[in-house]
Design an enzyme around this catalytic site. Structure first.
Site, PDB file in Angstrom:
ATOM      1  N   HIS A   1      75.072  84.804  12.472  1.00 13.22           N
ATOM      2  CA  HIS A   1      74.001  84.017  12.237  1.00 13.22           C
ATOM      3  C   HIS A   1      73.703  83.261  13.366  1.00 13.22           C
ATOM      4  CE1 HIS A   1      73.016  85.128   8.475  1.00 13.22           C
ATOM      5  NE2 HIS A   1      73.686  85.315   7.344  1.00 13.22           N
TER       6      HIS A   1
ATOM      7  N   ARG B   1      76.685  93.070  13.222  1.00 11.21           N
ATOM      8  CA  ARG B   1      77.250  93.044  11.852  1.00 11.21           C
ATOM      9  C   ARG B   1      78.257  94.016  11.644  1.00 11.21           C
ATOM     10  NH1 ARG B   1      74.234  89.989   7.537  1.00 11.21           N
ATOM     11  NH2 ARG B   1      76.146  88.317   6.887  1.00 11.21           N
TER      12      ARG B   1
ATOM     13  N   HIS C   1      82.699  83.035   8.937  1.00 18.75           N
ATOM     14  CA  HIS C   1      82.389  84.935   8.435  1.00 18.75           C
ATOM     15  C   HIS C   1      82.585  84.857  10.450  1.00 18.75           C
ATOM     16  CE1 HIS C   1      80.203  84.438   4.103  1.00 18.75           C
ATOM     17  NE2 HIS C   1      81.954  84.031   4.281  1.00 18.75           N
TER      18      HIS C   1
ATOM     19  N   GLU D   1      66.639  85.981   6.815  1.00 20.68           N
ATOM     20  CA  GLU D   1      66.690  85.895   5.982  1.00 20.68           C
ATOM     21  C   GLU D   1      66.906  84.760   4.538  1.00 20.68           C
ATOM     22  OE1 GLU D   1      71.099  86.786   5.175  1.00 20.68           O
ATOM     23  OE2 GLU D   1      71.021  88.440   7.360  1.00 20.68           O
TER      24      GLU D   1
ATOM     25  N   ASP E   1      78.650  81.366  10.782  1.00 18.83           N
ATOM     26  CA  ASP E   1      78.843  82.818  10.512  1.00 18.83           C
ATOM     27  C   ASP E   1      78.472  83.089  11.736  1.00 18.83           C
ATOM     28  OD1 ASP E   1      77.628  85.557  10.429  1.00 18.83           O
ATOM     29  OD2 ASP E   1      78.024  85.146   8.374  1.00 18.83           O
TER      30      ASP E   1
ATOM     31  N   GLU F   1      76.493  77.065   4.559  1.00 19.50           N
ATOM     32  CA  GLU F   1      76.703  78.769   5.862  1.00 19.50           C
ATOM     33  C   GLU F   1      74.767  78.502   6.414  1.00 19.50           C
ATOM     34  OE1 GLU F   1      77.121  82.151   3.830  1.00 19.50           O
ATOM     35  OE2 GLU F   1      76.904  83.234   5.980  1.00 19.50           O
TER      36      GLU F   1
ATOM     37  N   GLU G   1      83.256  89.230   7.237  1.00 20.29           N
ATOM     38  CA  GLU G   1      81.803  89.692   6.792  1.00 20.29           C
ATOM     39  C   GLU G   1      81.028  90.800   7.119  1.00 20.29           C
ATOM     40  OE1 GLU G   1      79.122  87.337   3.543  1.00 20.29           O
ATOM     41  OE2 GLU G   1      78.314  87.176   5.719  1.00 20.29           O
TER      42      GLU G   1
HETATM   43  C1  LER Z   1      75.866  85.531   3.498  1.00 25.69           C
HETATM   44  O1  LER Z   1      77.408  84.876   4.065  1.00 25.69           O
HETATM   45  C2  LER Z   1      75.519  85.951   4.607  1.00 25.69           C
HETATM   46  O2  LER Z   1      76.046  85.900   5.348  1.00 25.69           O
HETATM   47  C3  LER Z   1      73.756  86.342   4.354  1.00 25.69           C
HETATM   48  O3  LER Z   1      73.300  87.036   5.322  1.00 25.69           O
HETATM   49  C4  LER Z   1      73.689  87.609   3.640  1.00 25.69           C
HETATM   50  O4  LER Z   1      72.659  87.837   2.877  1.00 25.69           O
HETATM   51 MN    MN Z   2      77.696  85.201   6.125  1.00 28.62          MN
END
Ligand code: LER
Ligand code: MN
Length: 277
Positions: free
Chosen positions: A186, A215, A209, A157, A183, A151, A244
């Protein structure tokens, strides 16, 4: 494509982007809203009563869409690229157990924060360490019919693997038991645009995700969900879209909002893509 959501088992450290309310109530409501999967974020795979978790999940007609591992990093500092080999070995032991759990429904195990940070190491050095650790898990993945999910995470992060291109370099050097986890939160920060990133990731996408740019759950931000779902279908992805997000205003609203935003879009494209196949 099917809807799933991330559920985090009790942790001392905080993981804000998952649901953690009473599990039976959550599973019941999710099933009512048409969710098909649940992704369990498990801090310690040796301490969970996995049989109970599995039975409960199946009792509500759901499947385990993936196992996420970030809380093993947050809780115990375990990473599979740790410079201290005893910590790396412990992380690999955790990963093997996660793989065994994921085999219940032949899903994937997430390699997010557990891949470790680069810090002062050269990219080549951490990549070599990550690839060698992943290869140590290959037999276990193949025996249990489970895949690993790399991922990309945004730059605030992690300092290692922030986008699709960087994640693909790992997939290319390992094997097809390694896939990508995209995701949307991100991607919205790191990719030039989500469409091109999905097309570039193509057949390598194993799991997704979903969360808005802020978020929050889908529908409460500015991500173009029709665009996301369309391009995922275009590259042949037919797996889980796993929520998520911050469970706000409440976990019930988060599930409802997600279902109301995505179910009609998924249904619309399903018709289109079923006709063309
Ligand atoms: C985990 O899936 C994620 O997206 C991260 O941002 C967790 O901190
Ligand atoms: Mn994620």
């Amino acid at each position: 494509m099917k809807l799933s959501f991330v559920y985090v088992l009790p942790v001392k450290t905080e993981f804000k982007y998952a649901i953690k309310d009473e599990l039976p109530e959550v599973l019941n409501l999710a099933a009512e809203f048409g969710f098909k999967g649940v992704e369990y974020n498990i801090p310690n795979p040796f301490e969970v009563d996995f049989e109970r978790l599995l039975r409960l999940t199946e009792d509500y007609g759901l499947r385990i869409s993936a196992i996420s591992t970030g809380s093993a990093y947050l809780e115990y500092g375990l990473t599979i690229t740790h410079p201290d080999f005893s910590i790396r070995e412990k992380a690999l032991k955790f990963m093997r157990k996660y793989i065994e759990h994921a085999s219940a429904h032949n899903s994937g195990v997430v390699v997010g924060l557990i891949r470790g940070r680069r810090n002062d190491r050269a990219v080549e050095e951490i990549a070599e360490s990550l690839i060698s650790s992943i290869k140590m898990l290959e037999d276990h993945c193949l025996n249990y019919n489970v895949f690993l999910l790399i991922e990309p995470l945004n730059r605030y992060e992690t300092d290692y693997i922030n986008n699709v291109e960087e994640a693909l370099r790992i997939v290319e050097q390992t094997g097809n038991y390694v896939k990508l986890l995209l995701d949307t939160f991100h991607m919205n920060i790191e990719e030039r645009n989500i469409r091109d990133a999905i097309l570039r990731a193509g057949r390598n996408i194993g799991h997704v995700h979903i969360a808005e740019n802020n978020r929050l759950p889908p529908g409460l931000g500015s991500i173009g969900w029709k665009n996301v779902v369309h391009h995922l279908y275009r590259v042949g992805f037919n797996g889980y879209l796993s929520l998520e997000a911050l469970p706000r205003p409440s976990f019930k609203e988060a599930l409802k909002q997600t279902a109301e935003t995505l179910n009609p879009i998924i249904k619309g494209f399903q018709v289109e893509y079923d006709h063309s196949s």
